[in-house]
Design an enzyme around this catalytic site. Structure first.
Site, PDB file in Angstrom:
ATOM      1  N   ASP A 322      59.477  44.914  45.269  1.00  0.00           N
ATOM      2  CA  ASP A 322      58.036  44.903  45.483  1.00  0.00           C
ATOM      3  C   ASP A 322      57.417  44.113  44.328  1.00  0.00           C
ATOM      4  O   ASP A 322      57.976  44.067  43.233  1.00  0.00           O
ATOM      5  CB  ASP A 322      57.486  46.342  45.545  1.00  0.00           C
ATOM      6  CG  ASP A 322      56.120  46.397  46.214  1.00  0.00           C
ATOM      7  OD1 ASP A 322      55.515  45.334  46.431  1.00  0.00           O
ATOM      8  OD2 ASP A 322      55.651  47.512  46.530  1.00  0.00           O
ATOM      9  N   GLU A 522      46.241  50.573  47.781  1.00  0.00           N
ATOM     10  CA  GLU A 522      47.141  50.950  46.687  1.00  0.00           C
ATOM     11  C   GLU A 522      46.429  51.816  45.639  1.00  0.00           C
ATOM     12  O   GLU A 522      45.602  52.664  45.986  1.00  0.00           O
ATOM     13  CB  GLU A 522      47.793  49.698  46.094  1.00  0.00           C
ATOM     14  CG  GLU A 522      48.582  48.925  47.177  1.00  0.00           C
ATOM     15  CD  GLU A 522      49.430  47.787  46.654  1.00  0.00           C
ATOM     16  OE1 GLU A 522      50.076  47.959  45.627  1.00  0.00           O
ATOM     17  OE2 GLU A 522      49.460  46.721  47.307  1.00  0.00           O
TER      18      GLU A 522
HETATM   19  C1  BGC Z   1      49.265  43.309  46.563  1.00  0.00           C
HETATM   20  C2  BGC Z   1      49.000  41.926  46.832  1.00  0.00           C
HETATM   21  C3  BGC Z   1      47.746  41.583  46.081  1.00  0.00           C
HETATM   22  C4  BGC Z   1      48.066  41.741  44.622  1.00  0.00           C
HETATM   23  C5  BGC Z   1      46.957  41.451  43.692  1.00  0.00           C
HETATM   24  C6  BGC Z   1      49.611  43.395  45.129  1.00  0.00           C
HETATM   25  O1  BGC Z   1      49.988  44.657  44.806  1.00  0.00           O
HETATM   26  O2  BGC Z   1      50.251  43.764  47.376  1.00  0.00           O
HETATM   27  O3  BGC Z   1      48.993  41.705  48.153  1.00  0.00           O
HETATM   28  O4  BGC Z   1      47.281  40.324  46.365  1.00  0.00           O
HETATM   29  O5  BGC Z   1      48.572  43.005  44.332  1.00  0.00           O
HETATM   30  O6  BGC Z   1      47.432  41.485  42.358  1.00  0.00           O
HETATM   31  C1  BGC Z   2      52.814  46.441  47.910  1.00  0.00           C
HETATM   32  C2  BGC Z   2      53.698  46.175  49.078  1.00  0.00           C
HETATM   33  C3  BGC Z   2      53.455  44.804  49.611  1.00  0.00           C
HETATM   34  C4  BGC Z   2      53.603  43.786  48.526  1.00  0.00           C
HETATM   35  C5  BGC Z   2      53.310  42.376  48.960  1.00  0.00           C
HETATM   36  C6  BGC Z   2      52.839  45.351  46.903  1.00  0.00           C
HETATM   37  O1  BGC Z   2      51.857  45.530  45.952  1.00  0.00           O
HETATM   38  O2  BGC Z   2      53.218  47.646  47.292  1.00  0.00           O
HETATM   39  O3  BGC Z   2      53.506  47.141  50.056  1.00  0.00           O
HETATM   40  O4  BGC Z   2      54.331  44.541  50.664  1.00  0.00           O
HETATM   41  O5  BGC Z   2      52.731  44.093  47.464  1.00  0.00           O
HETATM   42  O6  BGC Z   2      51.971  42.173  49.189  1.00  0.00           O
END
Ligand code: BGC
Ligand code: BGC
Length: 850
Positions: A322, A522
């Site tokens: 991740d 998140e």
């Molecule tokens: C998310 C991304 C997002 C990024 C921003 C990640 O955890 O999954 O999709 O653009 O954080 O820092």
């Molecule tokens: C998230 C994932 C996601 C990835 C890519 C991460 O921050 O936890 O669920 O697939 O970003 O965007």
């Protein structure tokens, strides 16, 4: 509610799925080894595939192998670099869009997919042609793309409890992805969320492993097609991801990326359920969780990734990391983490630091810190999935199946599936006096900030990562909840009027109030208690205002989780939990509005897939708990056929209710708080900061998300020219802060000044079309440069001593700079001053932030 033994059915289900005789023995003592079930993959081993993997592997250089295990975010890599480094995969994060264009048309996505593919197949430098695979978070439809069909978030689908529908949703999502040339979705999330304070509770189908297991299987089959049939990974399907392995939904306190402090048996009984379903469906990839199990980060857990998932459970796809998750493993950084690969991670998800990560990984292979055998295994797994997905034969992304047929995105047949899902997800919690369904000839007032707000009804992971910064016109083809009620009521001869604040000229027969949580994703959505609007019950005030006028009130509650809403329930005659329905708002009216004869057109089918709290401290409230005492139990949901739908007055004075906040106002906390939007602007034009990155046309200013306390909770703003540029919050109805001003409130924010080569800077508010009040702050900024984060509090009185100036604020926060500078901002709000301040020097008001 009686105690429910998960272990029993999980074991039974695992046996049924695995179809094998050796029963996994559930043990009671933790000291005993837990035996994980083997889930036989329905994807038949194929010698031709194995041979192809072996022959490719034999020809690959070490550099090519290391490149193959790297996945890089699209903002940080060019096709040229994909070729040079032989990169195996790219991803776009939430709100990370081709050319950084929020309105990128499907064709722009496709062109980018082609460019990356061409680069991966370019053998002009003597390398091998290995097609790249692009992953994207299509977690409730192809949600990064404008115009896509957006399904209810998983929590609503859980309430629908209809695996067949899930299969259709998976297939629709895959097809819409295919139009844009993307091969792989990071879905489904198989978290079995046990604590609803978690900001990702809505990505979980249920607190009940049984639903998650059935759904894991159905969704993966929908997305990938059923193994053994011609559909499997054909041009209409994409690769699916089971995420986030494991117990992302089991962390203490519902802390995002936190620690699941639970026995192994509970890992298996509760949190493994979805993986049993997904593996039985032949899921090809799994994503390691950011979280830890008993103190150990999953990205570094050889036991769970290798011994359990790949070993005992028999997963033969590949494990992707991740978002820089490897960097959180002790001893690792974003740039270097041999231990994650050694633990069993097969592909890094890397962001800006990928070049160093590549180089360090290569060195670690050369030094033997990562064995060639482990690297070969990781690469083989990735190649096998690519072969199965047909990437070697399907040609360029634009040549595959429906690619480029833009009309498929959001087409009526797809929206019909989403609309059905909306209908089936609604849970009726109260219907006193049989107020619902709405009488066909009624005059209906539709109120609340969620009534005509497609962004709010869609939640996080909607065009932007946080789901913030969107307006209705960003959703072509979609309907708001009001749109649906208006049309349904008009069809049967009534009238519906939209009035967000609940005011009216003619007294309506009934009011439908649509309100609830603001979008989040998140960690930004983590909360301390499950009280709705703690300390500041804005929505309740609206309900009460209507009730006081003698108008019967139907509440439609938008939320990513069950929340304590006793006061709101008491102030409503009927109450519907609508979760986060997505783009087809009219599905709500399908159930709420009667036909011409006054009969329901559709009954309520939704049943709570999460227990509903009786007080704010019941964040962790699950069916199997001892002393389980919810307000509404798991599985609850009324229907029109029920005769007993009355809910009496509920206690409001219960443990954990927050004291009134005294008017503190959050403007930006990890995300802009509705209705505010963030902008960067030059003298000529402005640009909303709606996602990962924003740039003023002409490039004189940029903004990007950076980390302060949690991931991406701050905005870094760069002033790149000698001219004027501003960072501000606006585009919302005027706000009255005069009471705050009179009470001595201050504008508070966290600030980090990275560089300051500007001649001028000011902090200001816009108090009307032609009214600005500002304070010079360039000296303070100069003095703060390079000193890290500080908390700044500027009393409103320093901007203007006349409280009346704050009556119609258009922009409550505006940071203007002339010249070059780079600064990061977080936690912007208006707070009641705790002490009297008689100075107007922001420096004097600053204290170092944590
Ligand atoms: C998310 C991304 C997002 C990024 C921003 C990640 O955890 O999954 O999709 O653009 O954080 O820092
Ligand atoms: C998230 C994932 C996601 C990835 C890519 C991460 O921050 O936890 O669920 O697939 O970003 O965007």
């Amino acid at each position: 509610m009686k105690y429910f033994d998960y272990r029993f059915f999980v074991v039974a289900a695992a046996l049924a799925l695995a179809g094998c005789g050796d029963a996994p023995t559930a043990t009671d003592s933790q000291a005993d080894k837990v035996e994980w079930p083997t889930i036989a993959s329905p994807v038949k081993a194929d010698p031709a595939t194995d041979q192809k993997v072996a022959s490719l592997l034999a020809k690959m250089s070490v550099e090519e192998k290391v490149g193959q295990i790297m996945q890089v975010e699209i903002q940080h890599i060019s096709p040229e670099e994909v070729k040079t480094y032989h990169i195996g995969s790219v991803l776009n994060g939430g709100g990370s869009l081709p050319n950084r264009n929020k309105y990128a048309a499907p064709g722009e996505w496709l062109a980018m997919a082609d460019a990356f593919y061409d680069a991966s197949m370019d053998t002009s430098d003597g390398g091998l042609a290995i097609p790249i695979i692009w992953g994207s978070d299509a977690v409730h439809g192809h949600n990064n793309v404008i115009g896509a069909t957006l399904f209810p978030h998983n929590i609503g689908l859980g309430a629908a409890n209809n695996p067949e529908l899930l299969r259709q949703i998976g297939a629709v999502t895959a097809l819409e992805m295919r139009v844009t040339g993307i091969d792989w979705t990071f879905a489904p999330t198989l978290a079995v969320a046990q604590d609803d304070r978690w900001g990702r509770a809505y990505e979980s189908y249920s607190e009940n492993p049984e639903i998650v297991q059935a759904y894991g299987r159905a969704m993966v089959e929908g997305v990938q097609g059923v193994p053994g049939t011609p559909d499997f990974l054909d041009v209409d399907h994409v690769v699916s991801t089971a995420k986030h392995f494991i117990a992302d939904g089991g962390t203490e306190g519902g802390d995002d990326q936190g620690d699941a402090k639970i026995p192994e048996q509970e890992l298996l009984d509760i949190h493994a359920a979805g993986y049993k379903g997904a593996l039985a469906a032949g899921v090809q990839t799994a994503m390691a969780s950011f979280s830890s199990w008993n103190g150990q980060k999953l990205h570094g857990s050889k036991y769970l990734l290798t011994d359990v998932l790949k070993g005992q459970m028999g997963f033969e796809g590949f494990i992707v990391g991740d978002w820089n998750g490897h960097g959180q493993v002790p001893g690792c950084t974003n740039e270097s983490c041999a231990s994650a690969i050694n633990a069993g991670l097969d592909m890094f998800m890397a962001i800006e630091e990928w070049r160093d990560l590549y180089k360090n990984t290569l060195d670690q292979v050369h030094s033997g810190e990562i064995s060639m055998a482990r690297l070969d295994d990781a690469v083989s797994r990735i190649l096998r999935v690519k072969i199965r997905a047909g990437l070697f034969e399907k040609g360029r992304p634009s040549d595959r199946g429906v690619a480029g047929q833009d009309g498929i995105i959001g087409q009526p047949e797809h929206r019909a599936v989403a609309r059905q899902a909306v209908r089936e997800s609604l849970v009726l919690l109260k219907n006193n006096g049989g107020l619902l369904p709405l009488n066909p000839s009624a005059t209906v007032l539709v109120a609340g900030d969620g009534a005509d707000n497609i962004g709010k009804q869609s939640g996080g992971w909607t065009i932007t990562w946080q789901g913030t910064g969107n307006v209705n016109s960003d959703f072509p083809g979609a309907t708001s909840i009001f749109d649906g009620i208006r049309d349904a009521v008009a069809e049967v001869g009534g009238t519906a009027v939209l009035s967000v604040d609940g005011s009216y000229d003619t007294k309506p027969d009934v009011a439908v109030v649509v309100f609830g949580e603001e979008p989040y994703a998140e960690g930004q959505g983590d909360i301390d208690t499950v009280e709705f609007e703690p300390g500041n019950k804005k929505s309740l005030a609206l309900l009460k205002q209507l009730k006081a006028d003698g108008i019967p009130v139907v509440s439609v509650f938008l939320s990513g989780r069950p929340l304590w809403v006793n006061p709101e329930l008491n102030a409503s005659d009927a109450f519907v939990a609508a979760w986060l329905p997505g783009s087809e708002g009219e599905g709500v009216a399908d159930v709420l509005v009667a036909d011409a004869e006054g009969n329901p057109r559709h009954d309520f089918k939704g049943r709570l897939s999460f227990s509903w709290p009786a007080n704010p401290l019941q964040g962790k409230l699950n069916l199997h708990d001892e002393g389980y005492a919810p307000l509404f139990p798991f599985g609850h949901g009324l229907t029109y056929a029920d005769t007993d739908t009355v809910v009496g007055m509920l206690p409001e004075d219960v443990v954990g209710v927050a004291a009134a906040s005294g008017g503190d106002l959050d403007l930006f906390v990890g995300r802009p708080m509705s209705p505010w939007r963030l902008f960067v602007a030059s003298d000529q034009s402005s640009q909303v900061i709606s996602g990962y990155y924003a740039q003023v046309p002409g490039g004189t200013m940029t903004a990007e998300l950076v980390d302060k306390d949690i991931q991406a909770d701050a905005v870094k703003v760069n002033w790149l020219s000698d001219g004027n540029g501003a960072f501000f919050m606006g585009d919302a109805p005027a706000m009255d802060l005069s009471d705050h001003a009179e009470a001595g409130a201050a504008l508070r924010f966290d600030l980090r000044v990275d560089s300051f080569d500007a001649t001028d800077a000011s902090l200001s508010v816009r108090c009307g079309e032609a009214c600005t009040r500002s304070l010079d702050i360039d000296e303070f900024l100069r003095a703060s440069t390079g000193k890290g984060w500080a908390t700044v509090a500027v009393p409103l009185a320093c901007l203007s001593e006349d409280a009346a100036d704050f009556e119609t604020l258009l922009e409550p926060f505006r940071f203007g700079v002339t010249g070059k500078a780079s600064m990061a901002f977080a936690n912007i709000g208006v707070v009641k001053a705790t002490e009297t301040v008689d100075w107007c020097d922001p420096g004097a008001g600053s204290v170092p932030a944590n």
